[in-house]
Design a protein around this motif. Structure first.
Motif, PDB file in Angstrom:
ATOM      1  N   TYR A 176       0.830  -1.210   0.000  1.00  0.00           N
ATOM      2  CA  TYR A 176       0.000   0.000   0.000  1.00  0.00           C
ATOM      3  C   TYR A 176       0.866   1.262   0.000  1.00  0.00           C
ATOM      4  CZ  TYR A 176      -4.052  -2.953   1.028  1.00  0.00           C
ATOM      5  OH  TYR A 176      -5.041  -3.900   0.963  1.00  0.00           O
ATOM      6  N   SER A 233      -5.094   4.413  -1.147  1.00  0.00           N
ATOM      7  CA  SER A 233      -3.950   3.569  -0.778  1.00  0.00           C
ATOM      8  C   SER A 233      -3.377   3.992   0.566  1.00  0.00           C
ATOM      9  CB  SER A 233      -2.865   3.651  -1.854  1.00  0.00           C
ATOM     10  OG  SER A 233      -3.358   3.234  -3.109  1.00  0.00           O
ATOM     11  N   LEU A 279      -5.553   2.648   3.301  1.00  0.00           N
ATOM     12  CA  LEU A 279      -5.376   1.203   3.492  1.00  0.00           C
ATOM     13  C   LEU A 279      -4.098   0.878   4.259  1.00  0.00           C
ATOM     14  CD1 LEU A 279      -6.595  -0.146   0.041  1.00  0.00           C
ATOM     15  CD2 LEU A 279      -7.691  -0.464   2.262  1.00  0.00           C
ATOM     16  N   LEU A 285      -8.473  -4.856   7.797  1.00  0.00           N
ATOM     17  CA  LEU A 285      -8.771  -5.198   6.406  1.00  0.00           C
ATOM     18  C   LEU A 285     -10.026  -6.055   6.290  1.00  0.00           C
ATOM     19  CD1 LEU A 285      -5.207  -5.974   5.000  1.00  0.00           C
ATOM     20  CD2 LEU A 285      -6.597  -3.936   4.590  1.00  0.00           C
ATOM     21  N   TYR A 318     -13.134  -1.553   4.066  1.00  0.00           N
ATOM     22  CA  TYR A 318     -11.806  -1.710   3.469  1.00  0.00           C
ATOM     23  C   TYR A 318     -11.783  -2.825   2.427  1.00  0.00           C
ATOM     24  CZ  TYR A 318     -10.581   1.358   7.284  1.00  0.00           C
ATOM     25  OH  TYR A 318     -10.529   2.442   8.136  1.00  0.00           O
ATOM     26  N   LYS A 319     -12.660  -3.800   2.567  1.00  0.00           N
ATOM     27  CA  LYS A 319     -12.770  -4.798   1.510  1.00  0.00           C
ATOM     28  C   LYS A 319     -13.307  -4.155   0.231  1.00  0.00           C
ATOM     29  CE  LYS A 319     -15.029  -7.899   4.024  1.00  0.00           C
ATOM     30  NZ  LYS A 319     -15.709  -9.160   4.419  1.00  0.00           N
ATOM     31  N   ASN A 347     -10.529  -2.103  -1.394  1.00  0.00           N
ATOM     32  CA  ASN A 347      -9.613  -2.965  -2.142  1.00  0.00           C
ATOM     33  C   ASN A 347     -10.217  -3.369  -3.485  1.00  0.00           C
ATOM     34  OD1 ASN A 347      -7.038  -3.571  -0.789  1.00  0.00           O
ATOM     35  ND2 ASN A 347      -8.307  -4.303   0.884  1.00  0.00           N
ATOM     36  N   THR A 358      -0.910  -2.188  -7.844  1.00  0.00           N
ATOM     37  CA  THR A 358      -2.261  -2.091  -7.286  1.00  0.00           C
ATOM     38  C   THR A 358      -3.032  -3.381  -7.517  1.00  0.00           C
ATOM     39  OG1 THR A 358      -2.301   0.297  -7.678  1.00  0.00           O
ATOM     40  CG2 THR A 358      -4.426  -0.807  -7.378  1.00  0.00           C
ATOM     41  N   ASN A 409      -1.510  -6.082  -5.046  1.00  0.00           N
ATOM     42  CA  ASN A 409      -1.658  -5.852  -3.602  1.00  0.00           C
ATOM     43  C   ASN A 409      -3.113  -5.787  -3.167  1.00  0.00           C
ATOM     44  OD1 ASN A 409       0.354  -5.381  -1.386  1.00  0.00           O
ATOM     45  ND2 ASN A 409      -1.015  -3.670  -0.959  1.00  0.00           N
ATOM     46  N   THR A 410      -4.002  -5.303  -4.027  1.00  0.00           N
ATOM     47  CA  THR A 410      -5.413  -5.262  -3.631  1.00  0.00           C
ATOM     48  C   THR A 410      -6.014  -6.673  -3.579  1.00  0.00           C
ATOM     49  OG1 THR A 410      -5.955  -4.791  -5.958  1.00  0.00           O
ATOM     50  CG2 THR A 410      -5.876  -2.929  -4.426  1.00  0.00           C
ATOM     51  N   GLY A 467      -4.762  -7.879  -0.267  1.00  0.00           N
ATOM     52  CA  GLY A 467      -5.468  -7.199   0.815  1.00  0.00           C
ATOM     53  C   GLY A 467      -6.895  -7.682   0.970  1.00  0.00           C
ATOM     54  N   TYR A 468      -7.568  -7.918  -0.152  1.00  0.00           N
ATOM     55  CA  TYR A 468      -8.944  -8.427  -0.082  1.00  0.00           C
ATOM     56  C   TYR A 468      -8.956  -9.860   0.460  1.00  0.00           C
ATOM     57  CZ  TYR A 468     -13.602  -9.900  -1.538  1.00  0.00           C
ATOM     58  OH  TYR A 468     -14.887 -10.394  -1.547  1.00  0.00           O
TER      59      TYR A 468
END
Length: 241
Positions: free
Chosen positions: A97, A135, A138, A147, A152-153, A156, A187, A190-191, A194-195
């Motif tokens: 992030y 970002s 996050l 997360l 935040y989901k 992402n 992106t 990492n998303t 993160g998800y």
């Protein structure tokens, strides 16, 4: 006769006392020499059920102690390994992030260094300000283990969609800012991570739903929220956003 009875009475009493003392001493000696108090032979002790049960109990206790001493370090090492894995994943997604934020800011600085029209620079700024800000948000969510929140989901997923659309536009146009391409790729990667951590947990075990189930639930909830009428101004603001 009276004199002899007075003379013989103390003598008879002494004889009686002496006899009682002798009987008591001989009784004590006989009791001490009795086989009941004699120590049990060693071969008899070992063959007795009580001795064998005591030996088996002591062996079981020693085996339990050995097992506990061997299992304890394994449990500690396993928990420490899991903790290290979780902290490593948390650190890497947080760094991702941070890299996203820095790359979108770099896109603006790279464009500002070129001799382009102010209107174009303003358009680029508005284009990268949103992903850079999200970002940055996050980063805090990853550090504080948030997360898994629906908010935040969704962030992402929105950045994931943004990166996919951006890469598609760059591919169709056949050009574009090189830093922006890297920003989109980072992106995208990492998303997804993160998800996934938000749904499954950093240990990938604590989540109650799979990623597909959570995505379907989130989509239904979003559609329901869009189709419902806002009840007040605050709800209207969220609905508009």
């Amino acid at each position: 006769v009276r004199a002899s009875s007075q003379y013989n009475t103390p003598h008879a009493t002494m004889k009686l006392i002496s006899a009682v003392v002798l009987l008591a001493i001989s009784g004590v000696d006989a009791f001490q020499a009795s086989p009941r108090l004699a120590p049990m032979p060693q071969h008899v002790q070992r063959s007795s059920p009580s001795f064998q049960s005591n030996v088996s109990s002591s062996n079981k206790l020693s085996n339990v102690k050995k097992t506990a001493s061997s299992v304890g370090p394994l449990m500690l090492s396993s928990s420490s390994e899991d903790f290290c894995k979780i902290q490593g994943r948390k650190k890497r997604v947080t760094m991702g992030y941070k890299a996203m934020t820095a790359l979108y800011i770099a896109v603006f600085l790279y464009s500002a260094s070129k001799s382009i029209a102010p209107s174009t620079l303003l358009a680029i700024t508005s284009y990268v300000a949103m992903p850079a800000g999200l970002s940055y948000i996050l980063i805090s969510a990853a550090k504080n283990d948030r997360l898994g929140s629906d908010t935040y989901k969704r962030i992402n997923l929105s950045l994931l969609e943004y990166a996919l659309l951006g890469l598609s536009v760059i591919k169709l146009s056949g050009g574009g800012n090189p830093i922006l391409k890297v920003a989109y790729v980072i992106t995208l990667i990492n998303t997804i991570k993160g998800y996934a951590y938000g749904v499954l947990g950093l240990d990938k075990k604590s989540g109650s739903d799979t990623m597909l189930q959570d995505f379907i639930k989130g989509t239904k909830s979003t559609i329901k929220g869009i189709c419902s009428d806002p009840k007040n101004m605050k709800s209207f603001g969220y609905w508009s956003a």
